[in-house]
Structures are given as structure tokens and as C-alpha cells.
Motif scaffolding. Structure first.
Motif, PDB file in Angstrom:
ATOM      1  N   GLY A  91       0.644  -1.164  -0.160  1.00  0.00           N
ATOM      2  CA  GLY A  91       0.036  -0.240   0.048  1.00  0.00           C
ATOM      3  C   GLY A  91       0.871   1.299   0.130  1.00  0.00           C
ATOM      4  N   ALA A  92       2.074   1.005  -0.136  1.00  0.00           N
ATOM      5  CA  ALA A  92       2.967   2.177  -0.140  1.00  0.00           C
ATOM      6  C   ALA A  92       2.936   3.068  -1.374  1.00  0.00           C
ATOM      7  N   VAL A  93       2.871   4.473  -1.359  1.00  0.00           N
ATOM      8  CA  VAL A  93       2.698   5.148  -2.594  1.00  0.00           C
ATOM      9  C   VAL A  93       3.983   6.284  -2.117  1.00  0.00           C
ATOM     10  N   LYS A  94       5.053   6.182  -3.011  1.00  0.00           N
ATOM     11  CA  LYS A  94       6.020   7.240  -2.829  1.00  0.00           C
ATOM     12  C   LYS A  94       5.666   8.322  -3.646  1.00  0.00           C
ATOM     13  N   VAL A  95       5.694   9.583  -3.351  1.00  0.00           N
ATOM     14  CA  VAL A  95       5.283  10.755  -4.077  1.00  0.00           C
ATOM     15  C   VAL A  95       6.639  11.527  -4.072  1.00  0.00           C
ATOM     16  N   THR A  96       7.056  11.913  -5.275  1.00  0.00           N
ATOM     17  CA  THR A  96       8.164  12.746  -5.679  1.00  0.00           C
ATOM     18  C   THR A  96       7.732  13.841  -6.005  1.00  0.00           C
ATOM     19  N   SER A  97       8.235  15.132  -5.559  1.00  0.00           N
ATOM     20  CA  SER A  97       7.898  16.543  -5.945  1.00  0.00           C
ATOM     21  C   SER A  97       8.507  17.660  -5.790  1.00  0.00           C
ATOM     22  N   ALA A  98       8.365  18.514  -6.301  1.00  0.00           N
ATOM     23  CA  ALA A  98       9.302  19.812  -6.352  1.00  0.00           C
ATOM     24  C   ALA A  98       9.407  20.261  -5.193  1.00  0.00           C
ATOM     25  N   GLU A  99       8.114  20.509  -4.290  1.00  0.00           N
ATOM     26  CA  GLU A  99       8.110  21.004  -2.955  1.00  0.00           C
ATOM     27  C   GLU A  99       7.248  19.900  -2.068  1.00  0.00           C
ATOM     28  N   PRO A 100       7.285  19.813  -0.896  1.00  0.00           N
ATOM     29  CA  PRO A 100       6.596  18.732  -0.139  1.00  0.00           C
ATOM     30  C   PRO A 100       5.118  19.181  -0.572  1.00  0.00           C
ATOM     31  N   VAL A 101       4.197  18.072  -0.560  1.00  0.00           N
ATOM     32  CA  VAL A 101       2.838  18.264  -0.872  1.00  0.00           C
ATOM     33  C   VAL A 101       2.028  17.821   0.330  1.00  0.00           C
ATOM     34  N   ALA A 102       0.887  18.834   0.443  1.00  0.00           N
ATOM     35  CA  ALA A 102       0.294  18.686   1.690  1.00  0.00           C
ATOM     36  C   ALA A 102      -0.430  17.490   1.568  1.00  0.00           C
ATOM     37  N   ARG A 103      -0.401  16.659   2.850  1.00  0.00           N
ATOM     38  CA  ARG A 103      -1.091  15.582   3.297  1.00  0.00           C
ATOM     39  C   ARG A 103      -2.681  15.609   2.750  1.00  0.00           C
ATOM     40  N   ALA A 104      -3.297  16.682   3.062  1.00  0.00           N
ATOM     41  CA  ALA A 104      -4.788  16.823   2.342  1.00  0.00           C
ATOM     42  C   ALA A 104      -4.802  16.690   1.162  1.00  0.00           C
ATOM     43  N   ASP A 105      -4.004  17.179   0.335  1.00  0.00           N
ATOM     44  CA  ASP A 105      -4.126  17.284  -1.074  1.00  0.00           C
ATOM     45  C   ASP A 105      -3.892  15.576  -1.759  1.00  0.00           C
ATOM     46  N   VAL A 106      -2.931  14.958  -0.812  1.00  0.00           N
ATOM     47  CA  VAL A 106      -2.842  13.656  -1.262  1.00  0.00           C
ATOM     48  C   VAL A 106      -4.040  12.797  -0.823  1.00  0.00           C
TER      49      VAL A 106
ATOM     50  N   ALA B 123      -6.875  13.362  -3.411  1.00  0.00           N
ATOM     51  CA  ALA B 123      -6.699  12.673  -4.770  1.00  0.00           C
ATOM     52  C   ALA B 123      -6.793  11.106  -4.641  1.00  0.00           C
ATOM     53  N   VAL B 124      -6.340  10.641  -3.277  1.00  0.00           N
ATOM     54  CA  VAL B 124      -6.590   9.148  -3.134  1.00  0.00           C
ATOM     55  C   VAL B 124      -8.055   8.951  -3.106  1.00  0.00           C
ATOM     56  N   GLU B 125      -8.874   9.714  -2.259  1.00  0.00           N
ATOM     57  CA  GLU B 125     -10.338   9.489  -2.173  1.00  0.00           C
ATOM     58  C   GLU B 125     -10.902   9.546  -3.448  1.00  0.00           C
ATOM     59  N   GLU B 126     -10.460  10.432  -4.404  1.00  0.00           N
ATOM     60  CA  GLU B 126     -11.035  10.646  -5.648  1.00  0.00           C
ATOM     61  C   GLU B 126     -10.847   9.462  -6.592  1.00  0.00           C
ATOM     62  N   ALA B 127      -9.692   8.690  -6.178  1.00  0.00           N
ATOM     63  CA  ALA B 127      -9.345   7.510  -6.969  1.00  0.00           C
ATOM     64  C   ALA B 127     -10.175   6.239  -6.580  1.00  0.00           C
ATOM     65  N   GLY B 128     -10.755   6.433  -5.190  1.00  0.00           N
ATOM     66  CA  GLY B 128     -11.706   5.474  -4.700  1.00  0.00           C
ATOM     67  C   GLY B 128     -11.154   4.541  -3.534  1.00  0.00           C
ATOM     68  N   TYR B 129     -10.056   5.073  -2.963  1.00  0.00           N
ATOM     69  CA  TYR B 129      -9.443   4.474  -1.819  1.00  0.00           C
ATOM     70  C   TYR B 129      -9.188   5.451  -0.812  1.00  0.00           C
ATOM     71  N   ALA B 130      -8.586   4.788   0.384  1.00  0.00           N
ATOM     72  CA  ALA B 130      -8.365   5.782   1.551  1.00  0.00           C
ATOM     73  C   ALA B 130      -6.899   5.759   2.035  1.00  0.00           C
ATOM     74  N   LEU B 131      -6.545   7.071   2.513  1.00  0.00           N
ATOM     75  CA  LEU B 131      -5.155   7.264   2.999  1.00  0.00           C
ATOM     76  C   LEU B 131      -5.240   6.640   4.473  1.00  0.00           C
ATOM     77  N   ALA B 132      -4.192   5.892   4.700  1.00  0.00           N
ATOM     78  CA  ALA B 132      -3.918   5.194   6.208  1.00  0.00           C
ATOM     79  C   ALA B 132      -3.787   6.417   7.119  1.00  0.00           C
ATOM     80  N   GLU B 133      -4.157   6.360   8.218  1.00  0.00           N
ATOM     81  CA  GLU B 133      -3.838   7.315   9.312  1.00  0.00           C
ATOM     82  C   GLU B 133      -2.551   7.036   9.916  1.00  0.00           C
TER      83      GLU B 133
END
Length: 68
Positions: free
Chosen positions: A40-55, A58-68
Motif C-alpha cells: 500500500g506504499a505510495v511514494k510521491v516525488t515532488s518539487a516541494e513537499p505536498v500537503a497530506r490533505a491534497d494527497v 486525490a486518493v479518495e477521488e481514486a476510490g481508496y483511503a489514506l491510512a492514518e
């Protein structure tokens, strides 16, 4: 460059990984997304750190859930 790993629940196959990758890639500044379905690991590479809320959104839009 920033790399952050999140855990996504509910993914079971390559299609799941593709859906999550597609949505997370749409976040501004994201340059790469690597998904490991078995863990379930999703490694995100970005120019600047991404906000957890944004991730989470996006994950919920795909139909899944981000683990706490």
C-alpha cells in the motif's frame, strides 16, 4: 526535490495502482508517483513537499483511503 511515502488502503491490483497514480500525479508539483500494491506504499516525488490533505483528496477521488 521532496519524497514522501504514504500508505493507501484498499488497493488490490495494477488497476488500483493506476487509478491512484493518475489522481496523485494531478497534484501541482508532483513529478513521480511509485505505488507498491502489496504494502500500500505510495511514494510521491515532488518539487516541494505536498500537503497530506491534497494527497488524501486525490486518493479518495481514486476510490481508496489514506491510512492514518
Amino acid at each position: 526535490m521532496a519524497e514522501t511515502t504514504f500508505t493507501v488502503t484498499g488497493m488490490t491490483c495494477g488497476h488500483c495502482a493506476s487509478s491512484v497514480t493518475e489522481e496523485v500525479t494531478r497534484i501541482a508539483g508532483v513529478t513521480d508517483v511509485a505505488v507498491d500494491v502489496p504494502t500500500g506504499a505510495v511514494k510521491v516525488t515532488s518539487a516541494e513537499p505536498v500537503a497530506r490533505a491534497d494527497v488524501r483528496a486525490a486518493v479518495e477521488e481514486a476510490g481508496y483511503a489514506l491510512a492514518e
